[in-house]
Design a protein around this motif. Structure first.
Motif, short mmCIF file in Angstrom:
data_model
loop_
_atom_site.label_atom_id
_atom_site.label_comp_id
_atom_site.label_asym_id
_atom_site.label_seq_id
_atom_site.Cartn_x
_atom_site.Cartn_y
_atom_site.Cartn_z
N THR A 240 0.81 -1.21 0.00
CA THR A 240 0.00 0.00 0.00
C THR A 240 0.85 1.27 0.00
O THR A 240 0.54 2.25 -0.68
CB THR A 240 -0.93 0.01 1.23
OG1 THR A 240 -1.54 -1.28 1.37
CG2 THR A 240 -2.01 1.06 1.10
N LEU A 243 2.08 3.90 -2.89
CA LEU A 243 1.35 5.08 -3.36
C LEU A 243 2.00 6.39 -2.90
O LEU A 243 1.84 7.43 -3.54
CB LEU A 243 -0.09 5.04 -2.85
CG LEU A 243 -1.05 4.06 -3.53
CD1 LEU A 243 -2.39 4.05 -2.82
CD2 LEU A 243 -1.22 4.42 -5.00
N LEU A 244 2.74 6.35 -1.80
CA LEU A 244 3.31 7.56 -1.25
C LEU A 244 4.61 7.98 -1.94
O LEU A 244 5.00 9.15 -1.88
CB LEU A 244 3.58 7.39 0.25
CG LEU A 244 2.40 7.66 1.20
CD1 LEU A 244 1.15 6.87 0.82
CD2 LEU A 244 2.79 7.39 2.64
N PHE A 247 4.75 11.06 -4.34
CA PHE A 247 4.59 12.34 -3.65
C PHE A 247 5.87 12.72 -2.89
O PHE A 247 6.21 13.90 -2.79
CB PHE A 247 3.39 12.29 -2.71
CG PHE A 247 2.10 11.97 -3.41
CD1 PHE A 247 1.58 12.83 -4.36
CD2 PHE A 247 1.41 10.81 -3.13
CE1 PHE A 247 0.40 12.54 -5.03
CE2 PHE A 247 0.22 10.51 -3.78
CZ PHE A 247 -0.28 11.38 -4.73
N PHE A 321 -9.01 5.70 -10.78
CA PHE A 321 -8.10 5.93 -9.65
C PHE A 321 -6.82 6.61 -10.11
O PHE A 321 -6.33 7.55 -9.47
CB PHE A 321 -7.79 4.60 -8.95
CG PHE A 321 -6.87 4.74 -7.76
CD1 PHE A 321 -7.16 5.63 -6.74
CD2 PHE A 321 -5.72 3.97 -7.67
CE1 PHE A 321 -6.32 5.77 -5.65
CE2 PHE A 321 -4.88 4.10 -6.59
CZ PHE A 321 -5.17 4.99 -5.57
N LEU A 325 -5.26 10.15 -8.91
CA LEU A 325 -3.88 10.26 -8.43
C LEU A 325 -3.12 11.32 -9.21
O LEU A 325 -2.33 12.09 -8.63
CB LEU A 325 -3.16 8.92 -8.55
CG LEU A 325 -3.45 7.86 -7.50
CD1 LEU A 325 -2.58 6.63 -7.74
CD2 LEU A 325 -3.22 8.39 -6.09
N LEU A 328 -4.11 14.63 -7.89
CA LEU A 328 -3.44 14.89 -6.61
C LEU A 328 -1.98 15.29 -6.84
O LEU A 328 -1.47 16.21 -6.20
CB LEU A 328 -3.50 13.64 -5.72
CG LEU A 328 -4.84 13.26 -5.12
CD1 LEU A 328 -4.70 11.99 -4.28
CD2 LEU A 328 -5.40 14.38 -4.27
N PHE A 329 -1.34 14.59 -7.75
CA PHE A 329 0.08 14.84 -8.02
C PHE A 329 0.30 16.26 -8.55
O PHE A 329 1.30 16.91 -8.22
CB PHE A 329 0.62 13.81 -9.02
CG PHE A 329 2.11 13.82 -9.17
CD1 PHE A 329 2.94 13.21 -8.24
CD2 PHE A 329 2.70 14.47 -10.25
CE1 PHE A 329 4.31 13.23 -8.38
CE2 PHE A 329 4.07 14.50 -10.41
CZ PHE A 329 4.88 13.87 -9.47
N LYS A 338 -2.16 14.87 0.55
CA LYS A 338 -1.98 13.99 -0.62
C LYS A 338 -1.80 12.55 -0.18
O LYS A 338 -2.37 11.62 -0.78
CB LYS A 338 -0.77 14.45 -1.45
CG LYS A 338 -0.97 15.76 -2.18
CD LYS A 338 0.25 16.09 -3.03
CE LYS A 338 0.04 17.38 -3.81
NZ LYS A 338 1.18 17.72 -4.68
N PHE A 339 -1.01 12.34 0.87
CA PHE A 339 -0.84 10.99 1.41
C PHE A 339 -2.19 10.41 1.81
O PHE A 339 -2.55 9.29 1.43
CB PHE A 339 0.07 11.01 2.64
CG PHE A 339 1.51 11.31 2.36
CD1 PHE A 339 2.07 11.07 1.11
CD2 PHE A 339 2.33 11.82 3.36
CE1 PHE A 339 3.41 11.33 0.87
CE2 PHE A 339 3.67 12.08 3.13
CZ PHE A 339 4.21 11.84 1.88
N SER A 342 -4.65 9.79 -1.20
CA SER A 342 -4.26 8.69 -2.07
C SER A 342 -4.68 7.35 -1.45
O SER A 342 -5.15 6.44 -2.16
CB SER A 342 -2.75 8.71 -2.34
OG SER A 342 -2.01 8.48 -1.15
N LEU A 346 -7.90 5.07 -2.63
CA LEU A 346 -7.62 3.68 -2.97
C LEU A 346 -8.75 2.78 -2.50
O LEU A 346 -9.19 1.86 -3.21
CB LEU A 346 -6.29 3.23 -2.34
CG LEU A 346 -5.94 1.74 -2.49
CD1 LEU A 346 -5.70 1.38 -3.95
CD2 LEU A 346 -4.71 1.39 -1.64
#
Length: 429
Positions: A240, A243-244, A247, A321, A325, A328-329, A338-339, A342, A346
């Motif tokens: 998971t 995803l971070l 960012f 999705f 993302l 967000l980016f 953002k963390f 995301s 999800l």
């Protein structure tokens, strides 16, 4: 209502919240009671959050409450998991490793492992024809836990208490770093989902979530190398945290630091796989899981009204999705938001949303304090109705009423937050 009365009511509701869950200890084999208490305590939790916003909690009171909540979770250390049988797979994987065998090599029912069979295992393991899906750091904990307590969940829960402590300490210092009132740590600490999904049902995600929030605490305290190591360990529990990484890459200024943010976590992740990679890995099982399994997915179930093909719906969910993302980016939103988004999104777009998955964004709720997220971590308790039906009638069926109760209010709250710019307000990082 005066602040004194609000404070008294707040602590009274907290006591009710704890005592309500404690009832389960007196009849821990009753799946109906499990569901009733999970749902009712989640409802009380929403009242608790409302009062938390209204009253003052000084530092001494906060530490006392956190201590009581930790001691309360210790009460469940000897409770047999009931809402899920995942822990049988954990114990089996640990037993296989203790006997010197790669857990990714054979399925539990493989005749090669017959000498490890007992009255309990692998008979109780779900889908014994499928090889394990769990990543290396999880596997190490399974093996150590098996050595501690054999074929029960006590060893796992001892570790979970330690990781819960790591999580709480990390959250406390993260709130301090952002100059946010530390009373909001109770949004996580008092959450019934944590008790039912980790200290009763013994799911492994709490370990990955603890590594993740510890990683971010170190990051915001400028201990970035250690932060990336912790992130790599989190990814090696469940992926998971991947995803971070984009960012983190975006947030760094110099290219050398950007590359460190990407490659250090990935290197740690790869290193954890080295003891296994040359004989077997969980990739095949992971692909099977992501291609075929569904439960409680918001967007998935909505698209299922219009499309019948599972693959088509999954592709659409993935595309939507990825679009979110990308938004967000490219946005100027704060890094921590953002963390959070995301991971929250999800869950919105995923075809599989078991209650324990929500810990991955729940750990951010004390910082972001999004009511849509708070509502979801409470409302997901309704999915326990499907567990009751399965255990009593051997039929696994999602309830349309449950899905509507979860996701219609969630959608309305989320739209309200977006329209009121909840996620682009005052900077917190």
């Amino acid at each position: 209502m005066s602040n004194r009365k609000t404070s008294h009511l707040f602590f009274s509701i907290l006591l009710i919240l704890i005592l309500l869950q404690t009832i389960f200890l007196f009849n821990s084999g009753d799946i109906r009671l499990y569901s009733i208490l999970f749902i009712s305590s989640s409802l009380i939790y929403l009242i608790f959050i409302f009062l938390l916003n209204k009253c003052d909690v000084n530092q001494n009171q906060l530490f006392l409450v956190i201590g009581v909540l930790l001691l309360f979770k210790i009460l469940f250390i000897n409770t047999e998991p009931i809402g899920s049988d995942d822990y049988y797979r954990y114990i089996w994987d640990g037993k296989v490793q203790v006997n010197g065998i790669n857990p990714y090599l054979f399925s539990p029912e493989d005749s090669t492992l017959r000498f490890l069979h007992s009255e309990l295992l692998p008979e109780k393991v779900s889908y014994p024809e499928i090889k394990t899906i769990y990543f290396p750091v999880s596997q190490w904990l399974f093996a150590i836990s098996y050595q501690i307590s054999g074929e029960n969940a006590i060893g796992l829960k001892i570790f979970y208490l330690l990781f819960e402590l790591l999580l709480l300490v990390s959250l406390f210092y993260l709130l301090k770093q952002f100059s946010i009132n530390t009373k909001y740590i109770l949004i996580y600490a008092a959450l019934p989902l944590i008790t039912f999904q980790f200290f009763i049902d013994a799911h492994i995600d709490i370990v990955g979530a603890a590594f993740l929030i510890a990683s971010l605490t170190l990051y915001f305290y400028n201990k970035k190398l250690l932060s990336y190591v912790m992130l790599g360990l989190s990814i090696s529990v469940k992926p998971t945290g991947l995803l971070l990484i984009p960012f983190l890459f975006q947030n760094e200024q110099r290219m050398y630091n950007k590359l460190k943010a990407v490659f250090v976590p990935l290197l740690i992740f790869i290193l954890t796989f080295l003891p296994y990679v040359f004989s077997a890995t969980p990739i095949d099982t992971l692909i099977n899981y992501t291609a075929n399994w569904t439960f409680n997915g918001m967007v998935y179930n909505f698209l299922n009204i219009f499309f019948a093909d599972n693959l088509t719906i999954r592709i659409l969910c993935a595309i939507l999705f990825l679009v979110v993302l990308l938004f967000l980016f490219t946005s100027k939103m704060d890094l921590i938001k953002k963390f959070y988004l995301s991971l929250f999104l999800l869950m919105i777009f995923s075809p599989v949303v078991h209650p324990w998955y929500l810990i991955w964004f729940a750990i951010f709720l004390p910082i972001v304090r999004s009511f849509s997220g708070i509502y979801l971590v409470a409302a997901v308790s309704l999915t326990s109705i499907s567990v009751v039906g399965y255990q009593l009638n051997s039929t696994w069926q999602e309830s349309t009423i449950v899905l509507l109760a979860e996701y219609i209010p969630l959608t309305l709250i989320l739209l309200y937050e977006i329209l009121n710019k909840k996620f682009v307000g005052k900077r917190i990082d």
